[in-house]
Design an enzyme around this catalytic site. Structure first.
Site, PDB file in Angstrom:
ATOM      1  N   TYR A   1       0.845  -1.197   0.000  1.00  0.00           N
ATOM      2  CA  TYR A   1       0.000   0.000   0.000  1.00  0.00           C
ATOM      3  C   TYR A   1       0.886   1.254   0.000  1.00  0.00           C
ATOM      4  O   TYR A   1       0.704   2.155  -0.824  1.00  0.00           O
ATOM      5  CB  TYR A   1      -0.933  -0.003   1.216  1.00  0.00           C
ATOM      6  CG  TYR A   1      -1.704   1.281   1.384  1.00  0.00           C
ATOM      7  CD1 TYR A   1      -2.772   1.575   0.541  1.00  0.00           C
ATOM      8  CD2 TYR A   1      -1.356   2.201   2.366  1.00  0.00           C
ATOM      9  CE1 TYR A   1      -3.481   2.767   0.682  1.00  0.00           C
ATOM     10  CE2 TYR A   1      -2.054   3.390   2.518  1.00  0.00           C
ATOM     11  CZ  TYR A   1      -3.115   3.667   1.674  1.00  0.00           C
ATOM     12  OH  TYR A   1      -3.812   4.845   1.818  1.00  0.00           O
TER      13      TYR A   1
ATOM     14  N   LYS B   1       1.366   3.960  -3.030  1.00  0.00           N
ATOM     15  CA  LYS B   1       0.979   5.353  -2.828  1.00  0.00           C
ATOM     16  C   LYS B   1       2.139   6.280  -3.209  1.00  0.00           C
ATOM     17  O   LYS B   1       1.947   7.294  -3.881  1.00  0.00           O
ATOM     18  CB  LYS B   1       0.510   5.604  -1.394  1.00  0.00           C
ATOM     19  CG  LYS B   1      -0.877   5.078  -1.129  1.00  0.00           C
ATOM     20  CD  LYS B   1      -1.862   5.739  -2.078  1.00  0.00           C
ATOM     21  CE  LYS B   1      -3.270   5.323  -1.887  1.00  0.00           C
ATOM     22  NZ  LYS B   1      -4.180   6.009  -2.826  1.00  0.00           N
TER      23      LYS B   1
END
Length: 187
Positions: A155, A159
């Site tokens: 994640y 990002k």
């Protein structure tokens, strides 16, 4: 200059999630038209909360990795796009489903950005995360644009990478794309 004080149509990818719903609510309360695009339908609570906005709210159930569905949603007409679709996974899902995490969190951006560019969308906002700082976020009291990023989870990595991808394509295409690192949105 981008005129947020006039009525705009904003398309939110990942709009049925926590952040997307709050962005949608804020925009609707300010009189804007919002289209929510998400793999999940709106919850019953969100449907009730948004019911009085009537024709200013549109919901599309679709997958951000489906380039034709994305292109159709953007071609429907909008002034701005919010890139908010993301899988926030832990170590177990990182290990067992990395392809889906990368597809949703990072690779889906390119068809969205291409569709926005070809449809003349005026602004794209990439919702990033303070997770992009990774372990350096634990070593520094103040986090800003100069703090080095050391993301660890998929994640966080996606990002951070998403910020770099939108910055590069925005520069190459001379389009208005910005990234915003959100933090403590659940706290």
């Amino acid at each position: 200059m981008f005129g947020w004080n006039r009525c705009m149509h904003v398309l939110i990818f990942g709009g049925a999630g926590f952040v997307g719903l709050n962005v949608a609510q804020g925009l609707l309360e300010r009189g804007h038209v919002v289209t929510i695009f998400d793999a999940a339908p709106l919850s019953k609570a969100a449907q009730r909360a948004f019911a009085f906005h009537g024709e200013r709210l549109h919901v599309i159930t679709g997958d951000v990795t489906d380039a034709s569905a994305v292109a159709a949603a953007v071609a429907g007409g909008c002034d701005a796009v919010v890139l908010g679709a993301a899988i926030t996974a832990g170590p177990e899902r990182d290990a067992t489903d990395p392809e889906r995490i990368l597809a949703v969190n990072l690779l889906a951006q390119v068809p969205i950005l291409q569709a926005a560019r070809s449809s003349g969308v005026r602004r794209v906002i990439n919702l990033s995360s303070a997770a992009a700082y990774g372990v350096s976020g634990q070593r520094h009291q103040v986090l800003d644009e100069t703090t080095p990023c050391e993301p660890v989870s998929l994640y966080a990595i996606t990002k951070f990478a998403s910020e770099r991808v939108v910055a590069r394509l925005s520069d190459l295409w001379q389009t208005d794309v910005i990234s915003v690192r959100l933090s403590a949105v659940f706290g």
